[in-house]
Design an enzyme around this catalytic site. Structure first.
Site, PDB file in Angstrom:
ATOM      1  N   ARG A 193       0.826  -1.070  -0.066  1.00  0.00           N
ATOM      2  CA  ARG A 193      -0.404  -0.075   0.654  1.00  0.00           C
ATOM      3  C   ARG A 193       0.945   1.264   0.237  1.00  0.00           C
ATOM      4  O   ARG A 193       0.678   2.105  -0.729  1.00  0.00           O
ATOM      5  CB  ARG A 193      -0.724   0.097   0.820  1.00  0.00           C
ATOM      6  N   LYS A 222      -8.243   7.046 -19.879  1.00  0.00           N
ATOM      7  CA  LYS A 222      -8.436   7.825 -20.995  1.00  0.00           C
ATOM      8  C   LYS A 222      -6.894   7.135 -21.678  1.00  0.00           C
ATOM      9  O   LYS A 222      -6.696   6.223 -22.348  1.00  0.00           O
ATOM     10  CB  LYS A 222      -9.002   8.700 -20.641  1.00  0.00           C
ATOM     11  N   ASP A 276      -6.953  19.456 -13.970  1.00  0.00           N
ATOM     12  CA  ASP A 276      -6.941  18.085 -15.191  1.00  0.00           C
ATOM     13  C   ASP A 276      -6.869  17.661 -16.849  1.00  0.00           C
ATOM     14  O   ASP A 276      -7.019  18.690 -16.634  1.00  0.00           O
ATOM     15  CB  ASP A 276      -9.314  17.634 -14.551  1.00  0.00           C
ATOM     16  N   TYR A 310     -15.310  17.811 -15.979  1.00  0.00           N
ATOM     17  CA  TYR A 310     -15.489  16.312 -15.147  1.00  0.00           C
ATOM     18  C   TYR A 310     -17.381  16.585 -14.412  1.00  0.00           C
ATOM     19  O   TYR A 310     -16.574  16.496 -12.982  1.00  0.00           O
ATOM     20  CB  TYR A 310     -14.956  15.172 -15.159  1.00  0.00           C
TER      21      TYR A 310
HETATM   22  C1  LIG Z   1     -12.964  10.427 -16.520  1.00  0.00           C
HETATM   23  C2  LIG Z   1     -12.441  11.325 -16.378  1.00  0.00           C
HETATM   24  C3  LIG Z   1     -12.578  11.457 -15.393  1.00  0.00           C
HETATM   25  C4  LIG Z   1     -12.747  10.278 -13.968  1.00  0.00           C
HETATM   26  O1  LIG Z   1     -11.376   9.311 -14.231  1.00  0.00           O
HETATM   27  P1  LIG Z   1     -12.318   7.608 -14.119  1.00  0.00           P
HETATM   28  O2  LIG Z   1     -10.601   6.718 -13.980  1.00  0.00           O
HETATM   29  O3  LIG Z   1     -12.971   7.011 -14.224  1.00  0.00           O
HETATM   30  O4  LIG Z   1     -12.257   7.800 -12.858  1.00  0.00           O
HETATM   31  C5  LIG Z   1     -11.763  12.506 -14.714  1.00  0.00           C
HETATM   32  N1  LIG Z   1     -11.397  13.443 -15.126  1.00  0.00           N
HETATM   33  C6  LIG Z   1     -11.988  13.669 -16.908  1.00  0.00           C
HETATM   34  C7  LIG Z   1     -11.508  14.757 -17.657  1.00  0.00           C
HETATM   35  C8  LIG Z   1     -12.349  12.381 -16.971  1.00  0.00           C
HETATM   36  O5  LIG Z   1     -12.986  12.051 -18.963  1.00  0.00           O
END
Ligand SMILES: *Cc1c(COP(=O)(O)O)cnc(C)c1O
Length: 381
Positions: free
Chosen positions: A46, A195, A170, A98
């Site tokens: 962890r 992604k 982000d 998001y």
């Molecule tokens: C998908 C996404 C998230 C969340 O990510 P997860 O891996 O699904 O938890 C956060 N910010 C953006 C811009 C996203 O496209």
């Protein structure tokens, strides 16, 4: 070293024990003590695991940061970044952020005393009016989802700094291959590694990178205490996915240009949202701060074309959530990513019922265009 090389070769050899070319997967929770009272480099997974640690140092280097963290999802990464704040602090957030980020704040952080305000961060002058004595952070997404608004990362970071606030970006829609928020002045960069970094629709993960030792200490504590860690096999898959990031994105961007050109001429399309179009209000800023406009776009269907028929007529393009993968993915924000919004909230955010978001993959552009052409034709009422 150019990022194209760094993506493939990493920055250190992945296996010191046997010189394997690929990253070993250390499926172990614990590590034996070499001698009573002594501990080796690792004690418990962890806290740290060699496979995860390799990914973390690679991602730190890719983002141009000193401290990298691999977490169990993009949402965990966002939670870790927000957890550097405390009760009474206020966060300014890009209005088309998001959806999960707003949910997280409303469900948990708000009750812990963190307040937030959704603002149009693409207008830095207007943003100034929203800072108050409690504003400690600004969280931006550029391009934003699903309208691809562009925020000037450098200008926002500077404004935040002047007010004693940190900037969190982000960077999911761009990835470190196309945009480096830390170099532009941000303090923390977050990615949903699910992604583009993964790129193959098979891993849920998130990363956080910073250059600030104090912020890194908090994020490390969050990771260790909450345990929202990226697991060794997932970390391996991410390192594998990252190797092809530049070739995937180059192809995706090239395909996107072809699709945008097609959609521009289509009698079924009312408007296209893509920062690569010179008429996009954020075109110049995006050109300045990113390597390319990316491979995500949205468009509006004209009246007289049925959105349900359009989606149901697609044969190749995958209808579903997520983005940044090798396969082209399409979704309807009003009933998908933004279905949690009330109709009024959607209206305020500019998310119309005839809006469609496309994440372009690496398939043959001609095949994708043909699929869109046929589905748009079939959608005519
Ligand atoms: C998908 C996404 C998230 C969340 O990510 P997860 O891996 O699904 O938890 C956060 N910010 C953006 C811009 C996203 O496209």
């Amino acid at each position: 070293m150019d990022i194209q090389t760094l993506l493939v070769q990493g920055h250190i050899k992945p296996d010191e024990a046997y010189n394997a070319v690929t990253l070993p997967i250390y499926l172990t929770t614990t590590y034996h003590s070499p001698k009573f009272g002594e501990r080796g480099k690792y004690a418990y997974s962890r806290g740290a695991n060699p496979t995860r640690e390799y990914l973390e140092s690679l991602v730190a280097r890719l983002e141009g940061g000193s401290y990298g963290f691999a977490l169990s999802s993009g949402m965990t990464a966002i939670a870790a970044a927000l957890a550097v704040l405390k009760a009474g602090d206020k966060v300014l957030i890009t209005q088309n952020v998001y959806g999960g980020t707003v949910d997280l704040l409303n469900t948990f952080f708000k009750d812990f005393g963190l307040t937030y305000e959704l603002v149009d961060t693409s207008d830095v002058k207007k943003l100034e009016d929203h800072f108050d004595k409690n504003t400690r952070a600004i969280l931006i997404e550029t391009p934003s989802n699903p309208l691809l608004d562009i925020t000037d990362i450098g200008a926002v970071s500077k404004a935040a700094k002047n007010h004693g606030a940190i900037t969190i970006v982000d960077n999911t829609f761009m990835s470190p291959y196309l945009q480096l928020p830390l170099e532009l002045g941000a303090d923390i960069v977050v990615e949903s590694a699910t992604k583009f970094l993964s790129g193959h629709s098979d891993v849920i993960a998130g990363t956080v990178v910073t250059n600030d030792a104090a912020l890194a200490g908090k994020i490390r504590a969050f990771q260790r205490l909450v345990g929202g860690i990226s697991q060794p096999f997932d970390a391996y898959l991410l390192v594998r996915g990252i190797k092809t990031l530049s070739v995937r994105i180059d192809r995706q961007v090239e395909n996107t240009a072809g699709i945008v050109e097609f959609l521009r001429k289509s009698p079924a399309v009312e408007k296209i949202y893509y920062p690569g179009l010179p008429e996009h209000p954020g075109y110049a800023v995006n050109q300045r701060q990113a390597k390319s406009p990316g491979s995500i776009l949205s468009f509006l269907l004209k009246p007289g074309f049925d959105i349900g028929r359009f989606f149901d007529s697609l044969k190749l393009i995958t209808v579903g959530a997520s983005l940044g993968s090798v396969e082209t993915l399409i979704q309807h924000p009003a009933t998908g990513s933004h279905s949690g919004f009330s109709p009024e909230q959607r209206k305020a955010a500019g998310i119309r019922d005839n809006l469609i978001r496309l994440s372009v993959g690496i398939e043959n552009a001609g095949d994708l265009i043909e699929d869109l052409h046929n589905a748009l034709g079939a959608s005519k009422l």
